[in-house]
Design an enzyme around this catalytic site. Sequence first.
Site, PDB file in Angstrom:
ATOM      1  N   LYS A  81      57.348 135.737  -8.441  1.00 30.05           N
ATOM      2  CA  LYS A  81      56.912 135.329  -7.500  1.00 30.05           C
ATOM      3  C   LYS A  81      55.668 135.976  -6.595  1.00 30.05           C
ATOM      4  CE  LYS A  81      58.513 132.316  -3.735  1.00 30.05           C
ATOM      5  NZ  LYS A  81      59.692 131.729  -2.992  1.00 30.05           N
ATOM      6  N   SER A 157      59.178 126.997  -2.554  1.00 32.72           N
ATOM      7  CA  SER A 157      58.239 127.772  -2.764  1.00 32.72           C
ATOM      8  C   SER A 157      57.944 128.554  -4.150  1.00 32.72           C
ATOM      9  CB  SER A 157      58.130 128.728  -1.704  1.00 32.72           C
ATOM     10  OG  SER A 157      59.188 129.698  -1.586  1.00 32.72           O
ATOM     11  N   SER A 181      63.954 126.838  -2.219  1.00 33.28           N
ATOM     12  CA  SER A 181      62.940 127.339  -2.780  1.00 33.28           C
ATOM     13  C   SER A 181      63.124 127.666  -4.266  1.00 33.28           C
ATOM     14  CB  SER A 181      62.274 128.251  -2.129  1.00 33.28           C
ATOM     15  OG  SER A 181      61.964 127.991  -0.715  1.00 33.28           O
TER      16      SER A 181
END
Length: 488
Positions: A81, A157, A181
Amino acid sequence: MRSNLWRMPAGAQAAAVRAGEVSATELVDSHLDRVAEVNPHVNAVTQLLAERAREAAAETDRRRAAGEPLGILAGVPFTVKESTPVAGVPTTFGTERFRDLVASADAPPVARLRAAGAIPIGHSNIPTLIVAGMHTRSELFGDTVNPWDAGRTPGGSSGGDAVAVATGMAALGLGNDSGGSVRVPAQFCGVAGLKPTPGRFPADHRVLGPDDPGPASQMLVTDGPLARSVADLRLAYEVLAGTDPRDPRAVPVPAYGEPLPGPVKVAVVADPGGHGVHPTIRAAVATAAEALRDAGYDVREERDVPRLDEALETYGRIVATEFAPTWPAVRALLGEGGDRYLGMAMERTPPASAEEFMRLMGTWMNIRRSWAAYLDASPLLLGPVFTEPPVEPGLESRDRAGLERVASGMRLCTATSFVGVPAVAVPTGIAGGLPAGVQIIGRPFREDLCLAAAQAVEDRLGVLTPVEPRGEHRSPRPETGGARLSSG
């Protein structure tokens, strides 16, 4: 054969490398070829670490040729990420302001995956600063596209990792989760995802300076892997679990607990809080429940989970209070339009006074007590990840109604993050051309029970990915969207 290596599960990839059936170099090149083919359509991989990955693969091949032992994830490519540090690579948070924020060291979970032989192949897209919304759209890299339907969000996310894994650009993804997320993009993209108990995996989220954040950020944010199969998720779990001197929160709890007597009880709640659930998701929960019954679990329908609305309200007030002092600076970084989601959320949930904050912290513990009693009676809980199929990109930032709809959709994710319990998201099939899925929630530090139940579901319902992208990438910022090669 190289063209098909990316299709293999992570465990099979590593076994083939250890056995000398394929080289780590061939494996990495297969994934790089896949990135070149697919990423222009989905925009999930942001900073492609091609040369670094090839160098790491060559070192793996050298070690095998020398007879040195290789790790359980030898040669397996993974994405990281955009908010999680990879040594020598910018940790951009998807914003122009941090384009050159080069990490001096790997984050603990990246280091653990490397130590097991896995190879980071690239950073993956996120909403700007993580907080610009549920949809994966960043100022620096543009929109990430759901490979099942370009008109639906991949979630966030950790949306970039979910898309990279779902399309075969990486065998594993490393995201994080403080309220859905990892799990929401797992459902929306048809892959499996694990949100662990806080303290199960060592972490260090101090990217912008030496100071630690407040209690909510310390206790809610957990790093977690994504994979195409539960077996691969289990491999990542075994590697990531443990302690590290950089994280005093990580505790030395065994990765596998004592077996439970008799059939394991599973509480089923299809509509947490009674706020409504889409028929597709209700059917997914029913399908997973039947799969668990078939596997020998004691599956029982329950009316609801403990104190859901109170948990959501308390979560929102604590987070808003902790975040309020930094909001003006964050709002400036998000820029016009990028601040809509969080701006509406801050208006919806004002910060608490010092006295109220102390009371809320006590309420937090009290809600955790209620959940502990609930999970003592039923060690597992089966419910939705998001109570609708994948929604349109940016719904949560459109208006107040969109914000409320998305917040309601992910309510069980928010509540389970708040009470600090583990959960595994697992697909259940395709409905209307889109993936559907559920989450299996367990007692603290019993990720093993969640993974075993998810495996039982997957054994009966199958794996949905890898998938070929359907539709074209459409970025509102084409001048910045797409992967870039990292320097060095």
